[in-house]
Design an enzyme around this catalytic site. Structure first.
Site, PDB file in Angstrom:
ATOM      1  N   ASP A 179       0.818  -1.208   0.000  1.00  0.00           N
ATOM      2  CA  ASP A 179       0.000   0.000   0.000  1.00  0.00           C
ATOM      3  C   ASP A 179       0.858   1.267   0.000  1.00  0.00           C
ATOM      4  O   ASP A 179       1.929   1.311   0.613  1.00  0.00           O
ATOM      5  CB  ASP A 179      -0.899  -0.006   1.242  1.00  0.00           C
ATOM      6  CG  ASP A 179      -1.812   1.185   1.313  1.00  0.00           C
ATOM      7  OD1 ASP A 179      -2.648   1.340   0.400  1.00  0.00           O
ATOM      8  OD2 ASP A 179      -1.693   1.984   2.264  1.00  0.00           O
ATOM      9  N   GLU A 236       1.054  -0.510  -5.071  1.00  0.00           N
ATOM     10  CA  GLU A 236       0.050   0.529  -5.281  1.00  0.00           C
ATOM     11  C   GLU A 236       0.824   1.852  -5.315  1.00  0.00           C
ATOM     12  O   GLU A 236       1.093   2.459  -4.287  1.00  0.00           O
ATOM     13  CB  GLU A 236      -0.996   0.519  -4.163  1.00  0.00           C
ATOM     14  CG  GLU A 236      -2.195   1.417  -4.449  1.00  0.00           C
ATOM     15  CD  GLU A 236      -2.260   2.655  -3.576  1.00  0.00           C
ATOM     16  OE1 GLU A 236      -2.866   3.643  -4.011  1.00  0.00           O
ATOM     17  OE2 GLU A 236      -1.705   2.650  -2.463  1.00  0.00           O
TER      18      GLU A 236
END
EC number: 2.4.1.18
Length: 641
Positions: A300, A353
């Site tokens: 993330d 990401e």
């Protein structure tokens, strides 16, 4: 046994298995060995249920210069709660959860729990072949799930075992290859969706025990479904029991808030330049791949790690030693992380990401890349949704938003994400984003999915998008499952299943996702009719290519000339306007005969009907010498408007 080599690797930032040495570990005799890193503490003791939480009962000691405190307790038992009483140099004491706890008590309580990770795995068949399932040339369609809000039959979140059975059946029915879980690492605030992690080695106890989560992964593997874990090494919350100011100093985070505090998320940023912190995070990543058989990690907020000035104004950040805004320590950490993952578990994947144009995110570190296996294509997502939200009358002026994605489509190994981030915070659900009346909205959604599944790149769809949920996602409820009984919603669901089946059965749609040799434009500039057409090719030159044609207006287009690379019959494999999907039924009677008229740089051509707001997929079937000529007759009704 913790030895000199462990201490060296720990300091260097390359120790990948700290979970074998730190935390609360039970030996075969039942003794619990506690170990915690707190190099600047004046005193540390373990407190828990067995000693009445008495800080004088089980003091810990440092046995070497690694900063690790240890004690062995014979009377502590599995299931009992514990924390570390850490006394800083100023004499202040604070009770900390174990950074390497294997499980914790149910939030909002914050103690760690002693446990074993015993489990008899049954996924040997999956593990033996998962390298093939995770390969870059394999079909990959990912169903993103928030475990606590997918389905709540009793009004409360399902436990891991119940969720495993229901989710595996559903995902297998729809044909997704992988499930991606939003973070399940322990987190104190449920509303953070798991992105504010305190337990980097503990699945949240909200849904059951560690063994329950192992069962979840095991059961999905037995159903032939991979499991991807959303993992958050970018920041951590400031809760008093967590990593923040752990030993009375800024141990895991930078002391200077211009480096160590994230203003956008009100959380702390890891000090990636401290070897022990890097070892902690790398060990966390490998722990999930090792002990829980996780197949891939979606990392993330990588952009927030790469840039020192991320979400900061001038004067709120410190440049690197060269005066730039790149976080050199984070870059080095990410490379070491990916090298460790692919060295120890080469049949898994890491997926970044990363929302900027940082180069070579999914290229090997040996080439100067960050070493990820894949990267989310945020540009494709933004441009595609922006285009689809345009009134079809004006789409011709914006067709470049779609075709532009192919300018950079092969610069990285991309995943195309329609994730949870796009259906929260007032953004509206996917179906709400679509313009027009209800018929047009559903047709637009079907066209969006058809474009996504035929576009180069792996696929990711957040739960609810597969049947056109009307309302935004909320973590406190469940999906609107009743909608699946309504024809238009059920039609979208049926289309997703057929798209996944097509993805798996057609090598042209997955083998060359990351290279130009698998893609060729036929028409990318028909702004007058808002049409796109392209070829998808498989790796084998003698295998059959696919032709994809898209009509992004509600007006059916008849007699559209498209060049094809082979003469004969072209069969219609999929049409998002088909009646079973809720469409109007325009089409090409299943197949079309080519003619020797050159077009679009091809020696042959076909004339097709493009249904309104639809994507069709055609495959070369035969040379058609013995087949009757198939007339290009339009069997559909008038266009809906």
């Amino acid at each position: 046994m913790w030895g000199e080599q462990d201490r060296y690797l720990f300091r260097e930032g390359t120790h990948a298995r700290l979970y074998e040495h730190l935390g609360a570990r039970l030996d075969e005799q039942g003794t619990v060995h506690f170990a915690v890193w707190a190099p600047n503490a004046r005193h540390v003791s373990v407190i828990g249920d067995w000693n009445g939480w008495n800080p004088d009962a089980d003091p810990m000691a440092q046995q070497d210069d690694s900063g690790v405190w240890r004690v062995s307790v014979g009377i502590a038992q599995p299931g009992q709660r514990y924390k570390y009483r850490v006394v800083g140099q100023n004499g202040d004491a604070v009770d900390k959860a174990d950074p390497l706890a294997l499980t914790s008590e149910l939030p909002p309580d914050t103690s760690s729990r002693i446990t074993r990770l015993d489990y008899e795995w049954r996924d040997q068949a999956w593990m033996q072949e998962r390298g093939r399932r995770n390969a870059l040339d394999a079909p990959m369609s990912i169903y993103e799930v928030h475990a606590g809000s997918w389905r709540r039959p009793s009004g409360a979140p399902m436990g891991w075992r119940e969720l495993a059975r229901d989710l595996a059946d559903y995902v297998r029915q729809l044909g997704f290859t992988h499930v991606e879980l939003m973070p399940v690492t322990e987190h104190p605030f449920y509303g953070s969706w798991g992105y504010q992690t305190t337990g980097y080695f503990a699945p949240t106890s909200r849904y059951g025990s560690p063994q329950d989560f192992m069962y979840f992964v095991d059961h999905l593997h037995e159903a032939g479904i991979g499991v991807i874990l959303d993992w958050v090494p970018s920041h951590f919350p400031t809760d008093a029991h967590g990593l923040q100011f752990f030993d009375g100093t800024h141990l895991y985070e930078h002391a200077d808030p211009r480096q160590g505090f994230h203003p956008e998320w009100n959380s702390s940023i890891f000090n990636y330049g401290r070897g022990e912190v890097a070892s902690f995070l790398i060990s966390s990543a490998l722990f999930w791949l090792d002990r829980y058989h996780i197949d891939a990690l979606r990392v993330d907020a990588v952009a927030s790690m790469l840039y020192l000035d991320y979400a900061r104004r001038d004067g709120e950040w410190i440049p690197n030693i060269h005066g730039g805004h790149e976080n050199l320590e984070a870059i080095a950490f990410l490379r070491r992380l990916n090298e460790a993952v692919y060295r120890e578990f080469p049949d898994t994947q890491t997926i970044a990401e990363e929302s900027t144009a940082w180069p070579m995110v999914s290229r090997p570190t040996s080439m100067g890349g960050l070493g990820f296996g894949m990267k989310w294509n945020m540009g494709w997502m933004h441009d595609t949704l922006a285009f689809m939200q345009e009134d079809p009358v004006h789409r011709g002026h914006h067709l470049g938003k779609l075709s532009f994605s192919l300018v950079y489509a092969f610069s990285e190994n991309f995943v195309l994400p329609l994730s949870h981030d796009e259906v929260v915070y007032g953004k509206g659900s996917l179906i709400q984003k679509m313009p027009g009346d209800d018929w047009q909205r559903f047709a637009n959604l079907r066209a969006l999915l058809g474009w996504m599944w035929t576009h180069p790149g792996k696929k990711l769809l957040f739960m609810g998008g597969e049947f056109g949920q009307w309302r935004e996602w909320t973590h406190e409820g469940e999906l609107s499952w009743g909608l699946t009984q309504q024809p238009l919603h059920a039609g979208v669901q049926r289309l997703v299943a057929d798209l996944n089946a097509l993805l798996k059965s057609q090598p042209a749609l997955h083998e060359l996702d990351f290279g130009w040799e698998g893609f060729q434009w036929l028409e990318a500039q028909d702004s007058e009719r808002s049409l796109l057409a392209f070829l998808r090719r498989p790796a084998r030159r003698d295998a059959k290519p696919l032709l994809v044609a898209c009509n992004f207006t509600p007006v059916p287009r008849e007699n559209v000339l498209l060049g094809v690379p082979a003469r004969g019959v072209w069969r219609e494999l999929l049409n998002t306007d088909a009646e079973p999907y809720g469409g109007s039924g325009w089409g090409n009677l299943g197949r079309i005969e080519s003619s020797p008229l050159p077009a679009h740089g091809q020696l042959h051509s076909i004339r097709v009907v493009l249904p309104p707001l639809a994507v069709i997929v055609l495959q070369h079937e035969s040379y058609g010498d013995n087949n009757p000529q198939v007339r290009n007759v339009n069997p559909g009704p008038d266009a809906h408007g």
